[in-house]
Design a protein around this motif. Structure first.
Motif, PDB file in Angstrom:
ATOM      1  N   ASN A  26     -74.505 -14.251  -9.252  1.00  0.00           N
ATOM      2  CA  ASN A  26     -74.849 -15.657  -9.074  1.00  0.00           C
ATOM      3  C   ASN A  26     -76.250 -15.860  -8.483  1.00  0.00           C
ATOM      4  OD1 ASN A  26     -74.375 -14.789  -6.485  1.00  0.00           O
ATOM      5  ND2 ASN A  26     -73.039 -16.485  -5.927  1.00  0.00           N
ATOM      6  N   ARG A  27     -77.053 -14.789  -8.477  1.00  0.00           N
ATOM      7  CA  ARG A  27     -78.414 -14.946  -7.943  1.00  0.00           C
ATOM      8  C   ARG A  27     -79.290 -13.783  -8.408  1.00  0.00           C
ATOM      9  NH1 ARG A  27     -77.573 -11.269  -3.767  1.00  0.00           N
ATOM     10  NH2 ARG A  27     -75.504 -11.387  -2.913  1.00  0.00           N
ATOM     11  N   HIS A  65     -72.840 -20.460 -12.880  1.00  0.00           N
ATOM     12  CA  HIS A  65     -74.086 -20.992 -12.348  1.00  0.00           C
ATOM     13  C   HIS A  65     -74.513 -20.176 -11.143  1.00  0.00           C
ATOM     14  CE1 HIS A  65     -71.757 -22.993  -9.138  1.00  0.00           C
ATOM     15  NE2 HIS A  65     -70.891 -23.244 -10.099  1.00  0.00           N
ATOM     16  N   GLY A  66     -75.764 -20.344 -10.772  1.00  0.00           N
ATOM     17  CA  GLY A  66     -76.293 -19.619  -9.622  1.00  0.00           C
ATOM     18  C   GLY A  66     -77.693 -20.090  -9.299  1.00  0.00           C
ATOM     19  N   ILE A  67     -78.422 -19.255  -8.554  1.00  0.00           N
ATOM     20  CA  ILE A  67     -79.763 -19.607  -8.093  1.00  0.00           C
ATOM     21  C   ILE A  67     -80.745 -18.480  -8.404  1.00  0.00           C
ATOM     22  CG2 ILE A  67     -81.196 -20.026  -6.030  1.00  0.00           C
ATOM     23  CD1 ILE A  67     -79.440 -22.392  -6.655  1.00  0.00           C
ATOM     24  N   MET A  68     -81.870 -18.875  -9.012  1.00  0.00           N
ATOM     25  CA  MET A  68     -83.013 -17.973  -9.179  1.00  0.00           C
ATOM     26  C   MET A  68     -83.948 -18.267  -8.000  1.00  0.00           C
ATOM     27  SD  MET A  68     -85.969 -17.795 -12.163  1.00  0.00           S
ATOM     28  CE  MET A  68     -86.697 -19.402 -11.794  1.00  0.00           C
ATOM     29  N   THR A  69     -84.253 -17.248  -7.212  1.00  0.00           N
ATOM     30  CA  THR A  69     -85.209 -17.397  -6.129  1.00  0.00           C
ATOM     31  C   THR A  69     -86.535 -16.832  -6.600  1.00  0.00           C
ATOM     32  OG1 THR A  69     -83.465 -17.217  -4.458  1.00  0.00           O
ATOM     33  CG2 THR A  69     -85.727 -16.790  -3.724  1.00  0.00           C
ATOM     34  N   VAL A  70     -87.591 -17.605  -6.409  1.00  0.00           N
ATOM     35  CA  VAL A  70     -88.939 -17.157  -6.750  1.00  0.00           C
ATOM     36  C   VAL A  70     -89.692 -16.944  -5.452  1.00  0.00           C
ATOM     37  CG1 VAL A  70     -91.064 -17.679  -8.000  1.00  0.00           C
ATOM     38  CG2 VAL A  70     -88.868 -18.455  -8.923  1.00  0.00           C
ATOM     39  N   THR A  71     -90.228 -15.733  -5.276  1.00  0.00           N
ATOM     40  CA  THR A  71     -90.956 -15.399  -4.053  1.00  0.00           C
ATOM     41  C   THR A  71     -92.446 -15.261  -4.378  1.00  0.00           C
ATOM     42  OG1 THR A  71     -90.620 -13.028  -4.407  1.00  0.00           O
ATOM     43  CG2 THR A  71     -88.967 -14.192  -3.073  1.00  0.00           C
ATOM     44  N   PRO A  72     -93.298 -15.359  -3.341  1.00  0.00           N
ATOM     45  CA  PRO A  72     -94.750 -15.209  -3.563  1.00  0.00           C
ATOM     46  C   PRO A  72     -95.115 -13.801  -4.018  1.00  0.00           C
ATOM     47  CG  PRO A  72     -94.302 -16.092  -1.354  1.00  0.00           C
ATOM     48  CD  PRO A  72     -92.997 -15.717  -1.969  1.00  0.00           C
ATOM     49  N   LEU A  96     -83.139 -24.568 -14.414  1.00  0.00           N
ATOM     50  CA  LEU A  96     -83.584 -25.942 -14.190  1.00  0.00           C
ATOM     51  C   LEU A  96     -84.539 -26.048 -13.010  1.00  0.00           C
ATOM     52  CD1 LEU A  96     -80.109 -27.683 -14.585  1.00  0.00           C
ATOM     53  CD2 LEU A  96     -81.943 -27.573 -16.273  1.00  0.00           C
ATOM     54  N   LYS A  97     -85.268 -27.128 -12.980  1.00  0.00           N
ATOM     55  CA  LYS A  97     -86.128 -27.426 -11.829  1.00  0.00           C
ATOM     56  C   LYS A  97     -85.235 -27.757 -10.629  1.00  0.00           C
ATOM     57  CE  LYS A  97     -89.969 -28.978 -14.645  1.00  0.00           C
ATOM     58  NZ  LYS A  97     -90.794 -30.125 -15.069  1.00  0.00           N
ATOM     59  N   PRO A 155     -81.859 -23.689  -9.859  1.00  0.00           N
ATOM     60  CA  PRO A 155     -80.499 -23.465 -10.360  1.00  0.00           C
ATOM     61  C   PRO A 155     -80.508 -22.938 -11.796  1.00  0.00           C
ATOM     62  CG  PRO A 155     -81.000 -25.815 -10.312  1.00  0.00           C
ATOM     63  CD  PRO A 155     -82.179 -25.103  -9.708  1.00  0.00           C
ATOM     64  N   PHE A 156     -79.560 -22.065 -12.088  1.00  0.00           N
ATOM     65  CA  PHE A 156     -79.348 -21.641 -13.475  1.00  0.00           C
ATOM     66  C   PHE A 156     -77.878 -21.821 -13.811  1.00  0.00           C
ATOM     67  CE2 PHE A 156     -78.916 -17.512 -11.228  1.00  0.00           C
ATOM     68  CZ  PHE A 156     -77.692 -17.073 -11.708  1.00  0.00           C
ATOM     69  N   LEU A 157     -77.589 -21.932 -15.108  1.00  0.00           N
ATOM     70  CA  LEU A 157     -76.230 -22.183 -15.540  1.00  0.00           C
ATOM     71  C   LEU A 157     -76.035 -21.870 -17.013  1.00  0.00           C
ATOM     72  CD1 LEU A 157     -75.758 -25.773 -16.629  1.00  0.00           C
ATOM     73  CD2 LEU A 157     -77.782 -25.260 -15.292  1.00  0.00           C
ATOM     74  N   CYS A 158     -74.789 -21.761 -17.396  1.00  0.00           N
ATOM     75  CA  CYS A 158     -74.386 -21.803 -18.799  1.00  0.00           C
ATOM     76  C   CYS A 158     -73.848 -23.212 -18.990  1.00  0.00           C
ATOM     77  CB  CYS A 158     -73.286 -20.794 -19.102  1.00  0.00           C
ATOM     78  SG  CYS A 158     -72.618 -20.971 -20.788  1.00  0.00           S
ATOM     79  N   ASN A 159     -74.385 -23.928 -19.980  1.00  0.00           N
ATOM     80  CA  ASN A 159     -73.917 -25.295 -20.147  1.00  0.00           C
ATOM     81  C   ASN A 159     -73.105 -25.505 -21.418  1.00  0.00           C
ATOM     82  OD1 ASN A 159     -76.333 -25.036 -21.580  1.00  0.00           O
ATOM     83  ND2 ASN A 159     -76.818 -27.192 -21.405  1.00  0.00           N
ATOM     84  N   PHE A 160     -72.503 -24.420 -21.939  1.00  0.00           N
ATOM     85  CA  PHE A 160     -71.469 -24.584 -22.953  1.00  0.00           C
ATOM     86  C   PHE A 160     -70.368 -25.397 -22.276  1.00  0.00           C
ATOM     87  CE2 PHE A 160     -67.861 -23.323 -25.583  1.00  0.00           C
ATOM     88  CZ  PHE A 160     -68.415 -23.256 -26.856  1.00  0.00           C
ATOM     89  N   PRO A 161     -69.774 -26.363 -22.968  1.00  0.00           N
ATOM     90  CA  PRO A 161     -68.821 -27.271 -22.305  1.00  0.00           C
ATOM     91  C   PRO A 161     -67.765 -26.552 -21.457  1.00  0.00           C
ATOM     92  CG  PRO A 161     -69.258 -28.035 -24.520  1.00  0.00           C
ATOM     93  CD  PRO A 161     -69.941 -26.692 -24.392  1.00  0.00           C
ATOM     94  N   GLY A 162     -67.692 -26.972 -20.204  1.00  0.00           N
ATOM     95  CA  GLY A 162     -66.712 -26.458 -19.258  1.00  0.00           C
ATOM     96  C   GLY A 162     -67.134 -25.232 -18.481  1.00  0.00           C
ATOM     97  N   HIS A 163     -68.192 -24.558 -18.893  1.00  0.00           N
ATOM     98  CA  HIS A 163     -68.548 -23.290 -18.252  1.00  0.00           C
ATOM     99  C   HIS A 163     -69.185 -23.476 -16.874  1.00  0.00           C
ATOM    100  CE1 HIS A 163     -68.314 -20.673 -22.116  1.00  0.00           C
ATOM    101  NE2 HIS A 163     -67.311 -21.525 -22.007  1.00  0.00           N
ATOM    102  N   TYR A 164     -70.009 -24.505 -16.705  1.00  0.00           N
ATOM    103  CA  TYR A 164     -70.584 -24.758 -15.380  1.00  0.00           C
ATOM    104  C   TYR A 164     -69.464 -24.994 -14.364  1.00  0.00           C
ATOM    105  CZ  TYR A 164     -73.014 -26.996 -11.528  1.00  0.00           C
ATOM    106  OH  TYR A 164     -73.481 -27.311 -10.276  1.00  0.00           O
ATOM    107  N   ALA A 165     -68.517 -25.855 -14.732  1.00  0.00           N
ATOM    108  CA  ALA A 165     -67.405 -26.172 -13.831  1.00  0.00           C
ATOM    109  C   ALA A 165     -66.555 -24.942 -13.517  1.00  0.00           C
ATOM    110  CB  ALA A 165     -66.539 -27.277 -14.433  1.00  0.00           C
ATOM    111  N   ALA A 166     -66.510 -23.989 -14.441  1.00  0.00           N
ATOM    112  CA  ALA A 166     -65.720 -22.772 -14.234  1.00  0.00           C
ATOM    113  C   ALA A 166     -66.435 -21.749 -13.349  1.00  0.00           C
ATOM    114  CB  ALA A 166     -65.382 -22.141 -15.579  1.00  0.00           C
ATOM    115  N   GLY A 167     -67.696 -21.995 -13.030  1.00  0.00           N
ATOM    116  CA  GLY A 167     -68.410 -21.087 -12.131  1.00  0.00           C
ATOM    117  C   GLY A 167     -69.609 -20.384 -12.723  1.00  0.00           C
TER     118      GLY A 167
END
Length: 173
Positions: free
Chosen positions: A63-64, A166-173, A95-96, A152-164
């Motif tokens: 998830n990250r 998704h996660g977070i992309m961290t961008v570092t310097p 996503l932003k 945030p990142f996710l799969c947006n096939f119907p129902g997949h975000y709600a099922a879990g």
């Protein structure tokens, strides 16, 4: 028998009420698959390869993940599932930070012709895969890592975000 049913109902009701006003813990929401795992990032020259897998459990292999700003990123999403793509395809959308996830997912469900990536939401998207991955398929998203922050990142096939999915992309310097 009636007493047992009432007792079970009472215990269930108390357990439900005990959680009122508090969000469910992450482990309860995402009880199948990794709930807190780092997705591998492999460096190959200046390119950061993010190897994502998904399957029929509607979870990514983590998830990250973390990448460095300004460097090329290649996300490769492989669907290790077996269910037909009409039921269980996956994509990967970054996503932003200020994107409205609820609105994005509602519009995504109406964008089947665009692989569930709503054209009217392109301003909210950093990157997305070049389609949906069916069983045994890999799809790719390539982009330059944006400014430092959490995305945030996710799969947006119907129902997949709600099922879990998704996660977070961290961008570092």
């Amino acid at each position: 028998m009636f007493c047992k049913s009432v007792a079970v109902l009472a215990v269930f009701s108390l357990a439900t009420l005990a959680g009122c006003g508090r969000p469910a813990p992450a482990a309860a929401v995402n009880s199948i698959g990794p709930t807190d795992a780092e997705i591998p990032v492999i460096m190959n020259g200046p390119t950061q390869f993010v190897q994502v897998t998904a399957d029929d459990s509607m979870h990514f292999n983590g998830n990250r993940f973390t990448v460095k700003t300004g460097q090329p990123v290649r996300v490769e999403l492989t669907n290790n599932g077996h269910r037909p793509s009409t039921e269980m395809a996956h994509n990967f959308v970054i996503l932003k930070p200020d994107a409205n996830l609820v609105a994005f997912n509602l519009l995504s469900a109406q964008a089947k012709a665009d692989d569930y990536v709503p054209p009217e939401q392109m301003d909210a998207i950093i990157a997305h895969t070049n389609g949906l991955a069916g069983p045994g398929q890999t799809v790719v998203a390539e982009f330059t890592a944006p400014t430092p922050g959490q995305y945030p990142f996710l799969c947006n096939f119907p129902g997949h975000y709600a099922a879990g999915m998704h996660g977070i992309m961290t961008v570092t310097p």
